[in-house]
Write a protein that holds these residues in place. Structure first.
Motif, PDB file in Angstrom:
ATOM      1  N   LEU A  32       0.827  -1.201   0.000  1.00 15.56           N
ATOM      2  CA  LEU A  32       0.000   0.000   0.000  1.00 15.56           C
ATOM      3  C   LEU A  32       0.867   1.259   0.000  1.00 15.56           C
ATOM      4  O   LEU A  32       0.545   2.240  -0.681  1.00 15.56           O
ATOM      5  N   ILE A  33       1.963   1.230   0.744  1.00 14.03           N
ATOM      6  CA  ILE A  33       2.865   2.384   0.750  1.00 14.03           C
ATOM      7  C   ILE A  33       3.452   2.596  -0.639  1.00 14.03           C
ATOM      8  O   ILE A  33       3.519   3.726  -1.141  1.00 14.03           O
ATOM      9  N   GLY A  34       3.853   1.516  -1.299  1.00 17.32           N
ATOM     10  CA  GLY A  34       4.384   1.628  -2.653  1.00 17.32           C
ATOM     11  C   GLY A  34       3.352   2.192  -3.617  1.00 17.32           C
ATOM     12  O   GLY A  34       3.661   3.046  -4.452  1.00 17.32           O
ATOM     13  N   LEU A  35       2.114   1.724  -3.491  1.00 17.17           N
ATOM     14  CA  LEU A  35       1.033   2.204  -4.359  1.00 17.17           C
ATOM     15  C   LEU A  35       0.755   3.687  -4.122  1.00 17.17           C
ATOM     16  O   LEU A  35       0.667   4.476  -5.076  1.00 17.17           O
ATOM     17  N   LEU A  36       0.637   4.085  -2.859  1.00 18.85           N
ATOM     18  CA  LEU A  36       0.273   5.462  -2.538  1.00 18.85           C
ATOM     19  C   LEU A  36       1.433   6.431  -2.745  1.00 18.85           C
ATOM     20  O   LEU A  36       1.216   7.613  -3.026  1.00 18.85           O
ATOM     21  N   ALA A  37       2.665   5.933  -2.625  1.00 19.53           N
ATOM     22  CA  ALA A  37       3.840   6.792  -2.841  1.00 19.53           C
ATOM     23  C   ALA A  37       4.260   6.815  -4.304  1.00 19.53           C
ATOM     24  O   ALA A  37       5.272   7.430  -4.651  1.00 19.53           O
ATOM     25  N   ASN A  38       3.490   6.126  -5.160  1.00 21.97           N
ATOM     26  CA  ASN A  38       3.744   6.115  -6.607  1.00 21.97           C
ATOM     27  C   ASN A  38       5.135   5.563  -6.921  1.00 21.97           C
ATOM     28  O   ASN A  38       5.885   6.130  -7.728  1.00 21.97           O
ATOM     29  N   GLY A  39       5.472   4.443  -6.262  1.00 27.05           N
ATOM     30  CA  GLY A  39       6.772   3.824  -6.479  1.00 27.05           C
ATOM     31  C   GLY A  39       6.637   2.364  -6.859  1.00 27.05           C
ATOM     32  O   GLY A  39       5.531   1.829  -6.988  1.00 27.05           O
ATOM     33  N   PHE A  50       1.879  -2.835 -20.070  1.00 32.91           N
ATOM     34  CA  PHE A  50       0.817  -1.833 -20.129  1.00 32.91           C
ATOM     35  C   PHE A  50      -0.380  -2.293 -19.304  1.00 32.91           C
ATOM     36  O   PHE A  50      -1.387  -2.775 -19.817  1.00 32.91           O
ATOM     37  N   ALA A  51      -0.236  -2.168 -18.004  1.00 33.47           N
ATOM     38  CA  ALA A  51      -1.298  -2.482 -17.048  1.00 33.47           C
ATOM     39  C   ALA A  51      -1.116  -1.557 -15.861  1.00 33.47           C
ATOM     40  O   ALA A  51      -0.097  -0.867 -15.740  1.00 33.47           O
ATOM     41  N   ASN A  52      -2.104  -1.499 -14.984  1.00 29.88           N
ATOM     42  CA  ASN A  52      -1.983  -0.658 -13.797  1.00 29.88           C
ATOM     43  C   ASN A  52      -1.039  -1.263 -12.767  1.00 29.88           C
ATOM     44  O   ASN A  52      -0.217  -0.566 -12.168  1.00 29.88           O
ATOM     45  N   MET A  83       2.546   5.190 -20.115  1.00 32.02           N
ATOM     46  CA  MET A  83       1.903   4.237 -19.228  1.00 32.02           C
ATOM     47  C   MET A  83       0.650   4.881 -18.626  1.00 32.02           C
ATOM     48  O   MET A  83       0.440   6.087 -18.727  1.00 32.02           O
ATOM     49  N   GLU A  84      -0.172   4.077 -17.993  1.00 31.11           N
ATOM     50  CA  GLU A  84      -1.364   4.581 -17.309  1.00 31.11           C
ATOM     51  C   GLU A  84      -0.956   5.450 -16.112  1.00 31.11           C
ATOM     52  O   GLU A  84       0.111   5.252 -15.526  1.00 31.11           O
ATOM     53  N   PRO A  85      -1.818   6.435 -15.733  1.00 33.01           N
ATOM     54  CA  PRO A  85      -1.496   7.260 -14.554  1.00 33.01           C
ATOM     55  C   PRO A  85      -1.295   6.424 -13.288  1.00 33.01           C
ATOM     56  O   PRO A  85      -0.449   6.757 -12.456  1.00 33.01           O
ATOM     57  N   PRO A 141     -20.962  -9.639  -4.832  1.00 29.36           N
ATOM     58  CA  PRO A 141     -19.547  -9.274  -4.725  1.00 29.36           C
ATOM     59  C   PRO A 141     -19.374  -7.832  -4.262  1.00 29.36           C
ATOM     60  O   PRO A 141     -20.177  -6.950  -4.607  1.00 29.36           O
ATOM     61  N   GLU A 142     -18.350  -7.611  -3.468  1.00 30.30           N
ATOM     62  CA  GLU A 142     -18.079  -6.256  -2.983  1.00 30.30           C
ATOM     63  C   GLU A 142     -17.582  -5.390  -4.134  1.00 30.30           C
ATOM     64  O   GLU A 142     -16.777  -5.837  -4.953  1.00 30.30           O
ATOM     65  N   PRO A 143     -18.033  -4.143  -4.227  1.00 32.04           N
ATOM     66  CA  PRO A 143     -17.510  -3.254  -5.268  1.00 32.04           C
ATOM     67  C   PRO A 143     -16.033  -2.941  -5.012  1.00 32.04           C
ATOM     68  O   PRO A 143     -15.594  -2.859  -3.862  1.00 32.04           O
ATOM     69  N   VAL A 144     -15.291  -2.793  -6.091  1.00 34.05           N
ATOM     70  CA  VAL A 144     -13.856  -2.541  -5.960  1.00 34.05           C
ATOM     71  C   VAL A 144     -13.614  -1.104  -5.517  1.00 34.05           C
ATOM     72  O   VAL A 144     -14.467  -0.230  -5.662  1.00 34.05           O
ATOM     73  N   ILE A 145     -12.425  -0.879  -4.961  1.00 33.43           N
ATOM     74  CA  ILE A 145     -12.027   0.477  -4.554  1.00 33.43           C
ATOM     75  C   ILE A 145     -11.659   1.251  -5.823  1.00 33.43           C
ATOM     76  O   ILE A 145     -10.850   0.777  -6.622  1.00 33.43           O
ATOM     77  N   PRO A 146     -12.219   2.431  -6.046  1.00 33.64           N
ATOM     78  CA  PRO A 146     -11.926   3.173  -7.274  1.00 33.64           C
ATOM     79  C   PRO A 146     -10.509   3.752  -7.282  1.00 33.64           C
ATOM     80  O   PRO A 146      -9.930   4.027  -6.229  1.00 33.64           O
ATOM     81  N   GLN A 147      -9.975   3.939  -8.487  1.00 33.02           N
ATOM     82  CA  GLN A 147      -8.651   4.544  -8.615  1.00 33.02           C
ATOM     83  C   GLN A 147      -8.627   5.958  -8.051  1.00 33.02           C
ATOM     84  O   GLN A 147      -7.581   6.425  -7.568  1.00 33.02           O
ATOM     85  N   SER A 148      -9.762   6.639  -8.104  1.00 37.48           N
ATOM     86  CA  SER A 148      -9.817   8.016  -7.609  1.00 37.48           C
ATOM     87  C   SER A 148      -9.416   8.094  -6.132  1.00 37.48           C
ATOM     88  O   SER A 148      -8.868   9.113  -5.682  1.00 37.48           O
ATOM     89  N   ALA A 149      -9.656   7.015  -5.369  1.00 37.70           N
ATOM     90  CA  ALA A 149      -9.269   7.002  -3.951  1.00 37.70           C
ATOM     91  C   ALA A 149      -7.747   7.059  -3.814  1.00 37.70           C
ATOM     92  O   ALA A 149      -7.214   7.714  -2.906  1.00 37.70           O
ATOM     93  N   VAL A 150      -7.039   6.383  -4.729  1.00 37.68           N
ATOM     94  CA  VAL A 150      -5.578   6.395  -4.693  1.00 37.68           C
ATOM     95  C   VAL A 150      -5.050   7.793  -5.013  1.00 37.68           C
ATOM     96  O   VAL A 150      -4.161   8.316  -4.329  1.00 37.68           O
ATOM     97  N   PHE A 151      -5.611   8.417  -6.050  1.00 41.03           N
ATOM     98  CA  PHE A 151      -5.143   9.747  -6.437  1.00 41.03           C
ATOM     99  C   PHE A 151      -5.469  10.789  -5.363  1.00 41.03           C
ATOM    100  O   PHE A 151      -4.675  11.697  -5.111  1.00 41.03           O
TER     101      PHE A 151
END
Length: 334
Positions: free
Chosen positions: A33-40, A104-106, A142-144, A212-222
């Motif tokens: 999660l730290i890697g994802l949120l720190a964009n690394g 080319f994937a997230n 690449m994707e944002p 099924p539970e809805p997924v967490i949107p990418q907007s939450a990460v940004f």
């Protein structure tokens, strides 16, 4: 996902969902999660079967993200990672079209990165650093939302191509995965058994009434990244980060043992990574400021792959984690 939840609540929900799939590796989930949120990007090292692949799949499954896995082998080519130009014959004539590769994937899992030759490693690391690839003179962005988690096996090194120090430095963190405690291993056995039972019921056409539970949107990460950018870092913490990195470059100032053990210290990338990860660590803890404990908690993962130890240190069985622990003890707190 409920849009009324703020970014921190959504990321907390993402962590809780991952924890249901990954038992005994809470530190790995936090670092992902730290890697994802720190964009690394992360380099993850551990023996086979310790849930490296499962962890990143759990992240991709519960997040609004495309997932791709690349199994690195000695015969892999750069085009197998980045994609290539393909010749197409159409009614209007012939043309070359770019066919994107698995990069080319997230979220990309680069499995056993040290099994591929240098050209392939360079193609991947260029995409990680520049967030783009160039094929036949054309640049493809690449994707944002883009993160690479590369794995390597610490034991089986025959026939591998170890990453050079300069390429290792491009990873935000180097995460080590160890065996879980025996109590957690019991839970792992039960969890996988239940998953097999559920899969068997599904294959027998048993109706699944569970929504099924809805997924967490990418907007939450940004949104989380914007909030992390606003985390307060005092001048004293900035100096503390710089002092820790400086200690890896001038170990003789702090200890004779450190001077014998360290050949090459951390680059300015180490300072930048320590700042990013410390702010993210504080945000995950629900604080709007960084304290020394945030810096110390993340320092081993940031420094582990950036320290080149001497032959003397290796002969004495000294590990990078021991060196980092000594540095933290010797560098004065702010």
């Amino acid at each position: 996902m409920n849009t009324e939840l703020n970014a921190h609540e959504q990321v907390t929900a993402l962590k809780a969902r991952m924890s249901r799939s990954i038992v005994g590796q809470e530190a790995v989930i936090d670092r992902l999660l730290i890697g994802l949120l720190a964009n690394g990007n992360l380099l993850v090292e551990g023996l086979p079967g310790l849930a490296k692949t499962r962890a990143i799949k759990a992240l991709a499954k519960n997040l609004e993200a495309d997932f791709s896995r690349i199994q690195f082998t000695p015969d892999l080519l750069p085009a197998d990672v980045t994609g290539t130009e393909i010749y197409h014959q159409t009614a209007a004539g012939s043309e070359f079209r770019f066919e994107p590769g698995p990069i080319f994937a997230n979220i990309v899992l680069a499995d056993e990165i040290n099994r591929a030759p240098a050209k392939v490693q360079s193609a991947l690391l260029e995409a990680m650093e520049e967030r783009q690839v160039t094929v036949a003179g054309t640049t493809h962005k690449m994707e944002p939302l883009f993160m690479v988690m590369a794995t390597q096996n610490p034991v089986e090194q025959e026939g591998t191509y170890p990453l050079p120090e300069a390429q290792m430095d491009r990873f935000l963190m180097h995460v080590m995965i160890t065996y879980p405690p025996i109590e957690d291993e019991v839970l792992v056995v039960r969890m996988v058994r239940n998953e097999e039972i559920t899969a068997a019921k599904s294959s027998a056409d048993t109706p699944d009434t569970k929504t099924p539970e809805p997924v967490i949107p990418q907007s939450a990460v940004f949104e989380a990244r914007r909030e992390i950018g606003a985390i307060h870092v005092s001048d004293a913490i900035d100096r503390y980060i710089a002092d820790l990195v400086y200690a890896t470059r001038t170990p003789e100032v702090y200890s004779d043992d450190l001077a014998r053990w360290i050949d090459i210290g951390g680059s300015p990338r180490a300072s930048l990574a320590l700042d990013k990860c410390s702010r993210t660590h504080a945000w995950l803890a629900g604080r709007d400021y960084v304290d020394p404990q945030d810096v110390q908690a993340i320092a081993p993962d940031v420094f582990r792959h950036r320290l080149a130890l001497s032959f003397e240190a290796q002969g004495e069985g000294v590990t990078p984690d021991q060196v980092v622990a000594d540095i933290i003890k010797l560098v004065a707190l702010p």
